[in-house]
Design a protein around this motif. Structure first.
Motif, mmCIF file in Angstrom:
data_model
loop_
_atom_site.group_PDB
_atom_site.id
_atom_site.type_symbol
_atom_site.label_atom_id
_atom_site.label_comp_id
_atom_site.label_asym_id
_atom_site.label_seq_id
_atom_site.Cartn_x
_atom_site.Cartn_y
_atom_site.Cartn_z
ATOM 1 N N ASP A 226 0.853 -1.189 0.000
ATOM 2 C CA ASP A 226 0.000 0.000 0.000
ATOM 3 C C ASP A 226 0.891 1.242 0.000
ATOM 4 O O ASP A 226 2.048 1.192 0.382
ATOM 5 N N LYS A 227 0.301 2.351 -0.434
ATOM 6 C CA LYS A 227 1.057 3.611 -0.456
ATOM 7 C C LYS A 227 1.360 4.151 0.932
ATOM 8 O O LYS A 227 2.304 4.888 1.146
ATOM 9 N N ALA A 228 0.477 3.805 1.881
ATOM 10 C CA ALA A 228 0.567 4.427 3.209
ATOM 11 C C ALA A 228 1.730 3.852 4.007
ATOM 12 O O ALA A 228 2.248 2.770 3.707
ATOM 13 N N PHE A 229 2.139 4.579 5.019
ATOM 14 C CA PHE A 229 3.110 4.059 5.977
ATOM 15 C C PHE A 229 2.513 4.215 7.373
ATOM 16 O O PHE A 229 2.193 5.311 7.807
ATOM 17 N N VAL A 230 2.349 3.068 8.036
ATOM 18 C CA VAL A 230 1.682 3.044 9.340
ATOM 19 C C VAL A 230 2.637 2.370 10.319
ATOM 20 O O VAL A 230 3.414 1.505 9.927
ATOM 21 N N SER A 231 2.608 2.773 11.570
ATOM 22 C CA SER A 231 3.433 2.090 12.564
ATOM 23 C C SER A 231 2.543 1.555 13.678
ATOM 24 O O SER A 231 1.328 1.754 13.677
ATOM 25 N N SER A 232 3.179 0.871 14.610
ATOM 26 C CA SER A 232 2.416 0.175 15.649
ATOM 27 C C SER A 232 2.942 0.560 17.018
ATOM 28 O O SER A 232 3.985 1.188 17.137
ATOM 29 N N THR A 233 2.198 0.168 18.040
ATOM 30 C CA THR A 233 2.687 0.361 19.397
ATOM 31 C C THR A 233 2.113 -0.753 20.263
ATOM 32 O O THR A 233 1.341 -1.590 19.778
ATOM 33 N N LEU A 234 2.529 -0.798 21.505
ATOM 34 C CA LEU A 234 2.025 -1.802 22.438
ATOM 35 C C LEU A 234 1.259 -1.073 23.527
ATOM 36 O O LEU A 234 1.798 -0.157 24.156
ATOM 37 N N LEU A 235 0.011 -1.479 23.751
ATOM 38 C CA LEU A 235 -0.801 -0.839 24.784
ATOM 39 C C LEU A 235 -1.212 -1.876 25.811
ATOM 40 O O LEU A 235 -2.045 -2.728 25.525
ATOM 41 N N LYS A 236 -0.624 -1.789 26.962
ATOM 42 C CA LYS A 236 -0.837 -2.775 28.026
ATOM 43 C C LYS A 236 -0.750 -4.196 27.437
ATOM 44 O O LYS A 236 -1.619 -5.040 27.648
ATOM 45 N N GLY A 237 0.297 -4.395 26.668
ATOM 46 C CA GLY A 237 0.567 -5.719 26.108
ATOM 47 C C GLY A 237 -0.147 -6.006 24.795
ATOM 48 O O GLY A 237 0.157 -6.983 24.129
#
Ligand SMILES: *Cc1c(COP(=O)(O)O)cnc(C)c1O
Length: 488
Positions: free
Chosen positions: A441-452
């Motif tokens: 996809d064209k987009a760039f997305v990142s992630s995180t950890l929220l209370k595991g």
């Protein structure tokens, strides 16, 4: 002299006559070409992918070399930078770069950096740069008003939030009388920059206290009170508490008023990390959300985030500018001439850097050009798009919000809510979705950890991002999510 140089230059395509000078026509050609490359880039950006990059072995092969003894034609060098180096990066200003804290800068902001470099400004002392120094005072005063700080507050531009928190911790420690057994407090959602800043000023790792949060990722006040009391009883000296005004994972805003009450009662410095969230204060809504921030001893905010400036454009404001000057001013004989006139600040007495670039100019030129109404609208738009994204996620049967939207940040995941899928499988599915966005996809997305829990995260603060950009990226996530849930 220039004329004779010009004639020599025009006969040779290669600039080099052994000096480091360049003839004016060639300078103009190069600058025009550079501007053309940048404007073309801006125009073509939405049609391209948000990310490019390569492995180090590959780039090393292409770029590692000894510095050449002889120069090459400057135009060739410029084109090489524009094609082989600069684009090999995440286009943080791409309308679909929703990762980390991505934003795009204004063109006047870009030109301001060019002008400041061209005028060769060293924004260190009043003697050396009085016009720029006065302008930095003006822009810092704008920030002061937006935050709601009193007159007498002041500060300086820094590289960013990291340097702002470092300078703030030094001021906090010196204000506390430079105790031996210093400790600092922040939530487990605080930016790693604060841990680093605390390390740099010599706070021992076990005295950097990361405290738990409530279900909305706001610092738990009881945990803070308990930690400070325990540490005092153990002979430690709490020097600073950091509050999030827009935690970087979720946008969460710590209980700023309660933290200010607590820190005032305890006589502990309160630093507010408003690196990305702080400029929400230019809007009525943001000001309301950030209420209490104005009671802090110091506030860090990054104009290279939600104020649409090129890197680097951080700032530190302190409620009493004397706390910075007492911490940082050092008399130095070689600089004795810079005590010049009366009552002028030297920005080098307010922080880490002596030689400093003229960062305030970009903010000033941008605001002068577009006016505050346009900035207010651009900041509001980020919050509105985040809310629309939240509404979209909430009505989708296979998406789940992981915490309510706060200040432009949306944390969610693919989760159809079937009893059969456990946390581990959900993480696997969402990692797959993230990888599909990255590759397909064209987009760039990142992630995180929220209370595991593994969360997909959008930070939507780019003034060029439209609802279509956000919606189509959500649609892609839904599509990749369905495919990951129903592999055939
Ligand atoms: C970006 C950021 C920082 C670090 O600031 P730099 O400008 O990268 O040095 C700290 N805190 C928050 C909340 C941020 O978003």
């Amino acid at each position: 002299m220039e004329n004779s140089k010009e004639t020599t230059e025009s006969e040779t395509p290669n600039t080099s006559d052994g000096s480091l000078r360049m003839a004016p026509p060639e300078m103009l050609d190069l600058a025009r070409r550079a501007a053309e490359l940048l404007v073309q880039r801006i125009e073509s950006l939405p049609g391209e992918g948000a990310w490019d990059g390569d492995f180090q072995q590959e780039l090393e092969k292409q770029l590692m070399e000894a510095p050449p003894e002889e120069g090459r034609p400057a135009m060739e060098v410029l084109e090489r930078a524009a094609h082989d180096i600069l684009p090999i990066s995440l286009r943080l200003d791409h309308p679909r770069s929703l990762a980390f804290v991505s934003c795009s800068s204004t063109w006047p902001g870009v030109l301001a950096d060019f002008m400041a470099s061209g005028f060769h400004i060293n924004q260190c002392t009043w003697l050396v740069a009085s016009g720029p120094s006065q302008l930095e005072l003006v822009v810092i005063d704008w920030f002061r008003r937006w935050i709601g700080y009193p007159e007498g507050a002041g500060g300086l531009f820094t590289s960013g939030g990291s340097a702002a928190s470092l300078d703030a911790f030094v001021a906090a420690r010196e204000t506390a009388g430079h105790p031996d057994r210093a400790s600092v407090y922040m939530s487990d959602q605080s930016h790693s920059a604060h841990i680093r800043a605390a390390r740099i000023i010599g706070v021992r790792p076990e005295r950097i206290r990361l405290l738990p949060c409530d279900e909305r990722f706001r610092l738990d006040m009881e945990a803070l009170e308990r930690a400070v009391n325990e540490d005092r009883a153990a002979g430690l000296h709490p020097i600073a508490v950091c509050a999030n005004a827009g935690a970087v994972s979720t946008g969460a805003i710590d209980p700023l008023g309660e933290m200010a009450d607590f820190c005032e009662a305890q006589g502990v410095w309160l630093h507010v990390d408003a690196a990305y969230g702080g400029f929400a204060a230019v809007t009525e809504r943001g000001k309301e959300l950030l209420r209490g921030m104005e009671r802090a001893d110091s506030i860090g905010m990054d104009a290279h985030k939600w104020f649409f400036q090129p890197y680097e454009a951080g700032a530190l404001l302190v409620k009493d500018v004397g706390t910075l000057e007492r911490a940082f001013a050092v008399r130095h004989d070689i600089l004795q001439d810079t005590i010049w006139g009366a009552n002028h600040p030297n920005f080098s007495d307010r922080g880490l850097q002596l030689s400093r670039s003229f960062r305030a100019l970009k903010v000033w030129m941008s605001v002068q050009t577009f006016g505050m109404a346009a900035f207010r609208q651009a900041v509001s738009k980020g919050m509105e798009l985040a809310e629309r994204a939240e509404a979209y996620v909430r009505q989708s049967p296979i998406l789940e919000m992981l915490t309510p939207v706060s200040l432009g940040i949306v944390c969610f995941r693919v989760n159809p809510g079937d009893a059969g899928i456990d946390e581990k499988a959900l993480e696997e599915i969402n990692r797959t979705v993230l990888a599909r966005i990255f590759w397909d996809d064209k987009a760039f997305v990142s992630s995180t950890l929220l209370k595991g829990k593994f969360a997909l995260r959008f930070c939507i603060i780019n003034h060029n991002t439209t609802w279509d950009d956000v919606r189509e990226t959500l649609e892609a996530i839904k599509r990749f999510g369905s495919e990951a849930l129903n592999p055939d």
